[in-house]
Write an enzyme that holds these catalytic residues in place. Structure first.
Site, mmCIF file in Angstrom:
data_model
loop_
_atom_site.group_PDB
_atom_site.id
_atom_site.type_symbol
_atom_site.label_atom_id
_atom_site.label_comp_id
_atom_site.label_asym_id
_atom_site.label_seq_id
_atom_site.Cartn_x
_atom_site.Cartn_y
_atom_site.Cartn_z
ATOM 1 N N HIS A 14 -23.649 -31.163 21.531
ATOM 2 C CA HIS A 14 -23.255 -32.462 22.098
ATOM 3 C C HIS A 14 -24.165 -33.585 21.617
ATOM 4 O O HIS A 14 -24.704 -34.378 22.417
ATOM 5 C CB HIS A 14 -23.243 -32.397 23.625
ATOM 6 C CG HIS A 14 -22.145 -31.542 24.185
ATOM 7 N ND1 HIS A 14 -20.868 -32.021 24.385
ATOM 8 C CD2 HIS A 14 -22.128 -30.228 24.559
ATOM 9 C CE1 HIS A 14 -20.107 -31.050 24.878
ATOM 10 N NE2 HIS A 14 -20.853 -29.948 24.983
ATOM 11 N N HIS A 89 -14.438 -31.594 22.323
ATOM 12 C CA HIS A 89 -15.034 -32.922 22.468
ATOM 13 C C HIS A 89 -14.935 -33.740 21.186
ATOM 14 O O HIS A 89 -14.842 -34.959 21.244
ATOM 15 C CB HIS A 89 -16.515 -32.790 22.872
ATOM 16 C CG HIS A 89 -16.723 -32.710 24.350
ATOM 17 N ND1 HIS A 89 -17.293 -33.716 25.094
ATOM 18 C CD2 HIS A 89 -16.418 -31.723 25.228
ATOM 19 C CE1 HIS A 89 -17.334 -33.355 26.372
ATOM 20 N NE2 HIS A 89 -16.813 -32.147 26.473
ATOM 21 N N ASP A 189 -18.156 -23.486 24.359
ATOM 22 C CA ASP A 189 -17.464 -24.218 25.410
ATOM 23 C C ASP A 189 -18.000 -23.865 26.790
ATOM 24 O O ASP A 189 -17.992 -24.717 27.680
ATOM 25 C CB ASP A 189 -15.950 -24.013 25.368
ATOM 26 C CG ASP A 189 -15.195 -25.107 26.126
ATOM 27 O OD1 ASP A 189 -15.802 -26.161 26.382
ATOM 28 O OD2 ASP A 189 -14.015 -24.909 26.453
ATOM 29 N N HIS A 191 -21.267 -23.206 28.914
ATOM 30 C CA HIS A 191 -22.636 -23.621 28.644
ATOM 31 C C HIS A 191 -23.687 -22.639 29.128
ATOM 32 O O HIS A 191 -24.881 -22.957 29.082
ATOM 33 C CB HIS A 191 -22.896 -25.004 29.250
ATOM 34 C CG HIS A 191 -22.174 -26.102 28.550
ATOM 35 N ND1 HIS A 191 -22.374 -27.442 28.835
ATOM 36 C CD2 HIS A 191 -21.235 -26.076 27.567
ATOM 37 C CE1 HIS A 191 -21.607 -28.192 28.061
ATOM 38 N NE2 HIS A 191 -20.892 -27.376 27.294
#
EC number: 3.1.-.-
Length: 617
Positions: A14, A89, A189, A191
């Protein structure tokens, strides 16, 4: 297999996530990713596999892209390949950021064709929306014959898989449908770190490299997959990340609540600096607290981010059970499309706009091409071809039930038509007929009658009052018509008529009415009125002083008046003058012609010739 192969498995980095609107937290995500790459270089792994969500957004900033390329270039210098798939994302409609890095030689995008690392073949499946999972095609995977003997095969996916919490896909189903045997499935996906065995295949999540929320309390990590002749081994390596500190302060009583909270905070003064601090306030709910003051106090003690939550129990208010329901957004869209009842063209436009395979710059062109193809496929010469138009909510009107109207040749009536209903019905009424396309369903049927009911009585009432009437604004119910008419007649003192007066009035009125009624076509039985450019509606009865078409019962009909006039014809004075007693409102020269009265501009007949009967209705 003699050669040992080590692969670093990571996911959910991310990059670019500015958590809590903090630039420091954005840098923390990059530092965690740099730690993973540094460890990969230090351990001299054979490859780094990223299982999706390299970026937090599908539109990372230029700064995020430059920093990411700087980190990946370190692997290239160390001659360690970087392979990845596209997560939910960062997924874009067509070209992905991973494709850009592949063009630059910094990464390789995994797919249905294997990427070889020693004797290991690695496949990949990008993130698949939940609605498209049942339609996934497994037939495109390539299994080259040139693969080494006893070649191990790995599958990389970015999906929540069964038996993980809230799964989208059944892992056993995927393994069964693959055209090859997967020794391990490397997932992203989810965490948290997980390692389970499904059938003969290992399934593992590496976890995220940084905390994306306060609920992720476990240490962050990545995995090392070791493949050798002895089998497959999965080991976990933790990553040092910024501290998330959780403090609970209990308030007892209403006195000095801030001192109690600050006292609980001071017990963690050594841990607070550079930490993300979450303070939960519990206890009595009587005192009112200013959370901004508490947050400022935490920041003054060195906290990077301060978050305060009021967890005090409210007295007298029972705890409510919150029900959480999950709804598939794709299913919601499908249900909305069904309610819209789109035609083929509308469905094509919707499909093009929402298709991830059509770039935004080509939406107009693609839509036009598909619509042209639809039009070309239609055979307009087909006898069964017909254009379907939306069904109107207005009920059609039967032409056979048209209302009777009066045709006028010398003037234009402001009223198009008046519909009448049977007087025997308890809900009978006389209403203004709307145009046929606006007639509401269930309206009363009209009676075809060349001579509308009440015309004779109405004419007699007009003659008795001798007033020039204006068309009313709106007629709604027969009951209201009679009530209004009764009120009008009550305004005047009615003088008893003599036989001579009644006979004279009846004769002139009947002659005028018969002239108008004679214009009606006898065969059709329909009386038509001139069409107006816009329908005139009737409203307030009090404005015109008249709103009825049937007179009170006390007024005799013209037939009775005519008989009385014939019977008393011999009793009239020789000079032909009327008696001195006359009804109220009757002019002195009622027997004069319309032409003379109009020329003088003072006296008018009972039924003026410049108006037709529609004016009074």
């Amino acid at each position: 297999m003699v050669q040992e192969t080590r692969i670093l498995h990571t996911a959910d980095t991310h990059l670019g996530y500015r958590q809590y609107h903090s630039e420091v937290r954005r840098q923390d995500f990059f530092k965690a990713f740099e730690t993973v790459i540094k460890d990969a270089i230090d351990m001299q792994v054979d490859a780094v596999v990223h299982a999706g969500d390299l970026f937090d957004s599908r539109n990372p900033t230029l700064e995020d892209l430059l920093e990411t390329m700087n980190v990946l270039s370190r692997l290239k210098v160390a001659n360690i390949p970087f392979f990845g798939i596209v997560g939910n994302h960062e997924s874009k409609q067509s070209t992905q950021w991973l494709d850009l890095f592949e063009e630059m030689g910094l990464a390789g995008r995994l797919g249905k064709a294997p990427k070889m690392v020693g004797d290991v073949a690695i496949y990949g499946i990008d993130s698949v929306p939940k609605s498209k999972i049942p339609l996934f095609d497994y037939s495109g995977f390539e299994v080259p014959e040139s693969l080494p003997e006893n070649c191990r095969k790995l599958l990389v996916m970015h999906q929540i898989m069964q038996p993980s919490p809230f799964p989208d896909w059944d892992c056993a189903e995927v393994i069964e449908n693959l055209p090859f045997k997967a020794d391990a499935v490397l997932l992203g996906d989810y965490h948290e770190y997980e390692k389970i065995k499904v059938g003969e295949s290992w399934v593992t999540y590496s976890g995220s490299t940084e905390r994306n929320s306060a609920s992720e309390k476990e240490p962050r990590s990545y995995s090392i997959i070791t493949l050798s002749g002895e089998g497959l081994e999965i080991s976990r390596r933790t990553i040092p990340t910024r501290n998330f500190l959780f403090i609970t302060a209990k308030v007892d009583g209403e006195e000095k609540p801030f001192e109690q909270i600050f006292s609980a905070v001071n017990e963690h003064l050594e841990e607070i600096p550079e930490s993300v601090v979450f303070l939960d306030v519990s206890g009595d709910s009587g005192s009112v607290l200013s959370f901004s003051e508490i947050e400022e106090y935490l920041l003054s003690k060195g906290a990077l981010v301060a978050k305060v939550k009021d967890a005090r129990i409210k007295d007298g208010i029972p705890e409510e059970v919150i029900k959480v329901a999950f709804h598939d957004p794709d299913r919601a869209v499908a249900e909305e499309l069904r309610r819209m009842s789109l035609n083929d063209g509308g469905l094509i436009v919707d499909e093009v706009i929402r298709s991830p395979d059509v770039p935004r710059s080509r939406v107009d062109e693609e839509t036009e091409n598909r619509l042209l193809g639809l039009i070309e496929a239609i055979d307009f010469k087909d006898p069964d071809f017909m254009l379907k138009t939306p069904v109107s909510h207005v009920s059609p009107v039967d032409p056979s039930s048209s209302v009777s109207s009066i045709e006028s040749s010398g003037s234009v009536s402001p009223i198009d038509s008046v519909s009448t209903v049977s007087p025997s019905s308890p809900s009978s009424s006389a209403i203004i007929k709307e145009p046929e396309e606006l007639k509401p369903p269930g309206a009363a049927e009209e009676i075809e009658n060349p001579k509308p009911a009440g015309v004779t009585e109405f004419t007699a009432a007009v003659a008795a009052k001798s007033e020039t009437l204006m068309p009313p604004v709106r007629i709604q119910r027969s009951e209201s018509l009679n009530e209004s008419l009764n009120k009008i007649f009550e305004k005047h003192d009615v003088v008893p008529e003599s036989p001579e007066t009644a006979g004279s009035i009846a004769g002139s009125v009947e002659t005028a009415v018969e002239d108008e009624i004679s214009k009606v076509t006898p065969d059709s039985g329909v009386i038509t009125a001139p069409q107006s450019s816009s329908p005139v509606s009737f409203s307030d009865n009090s404005q015109t002083g008249f709103s009825a078409i049937s007179p009170p019962e006390s007024i005799p009909s013209p037939e009775i008046l005519k008989e009385n006039s014939e019977a008393d014809a011999d009793e009239k004075p020789v000079d032909g003058k009327l008696s001195e007693e006359k009804p109220v409102g009757v002019p002195d020269k009622a027997t004069k012609t319309v032409k003379q009265s109009h020329r003088k501009g003072k006296e008018k007949s009972a039924v003026p010739r410049q108006y037709n009967l529609g004016d009074y209705l």
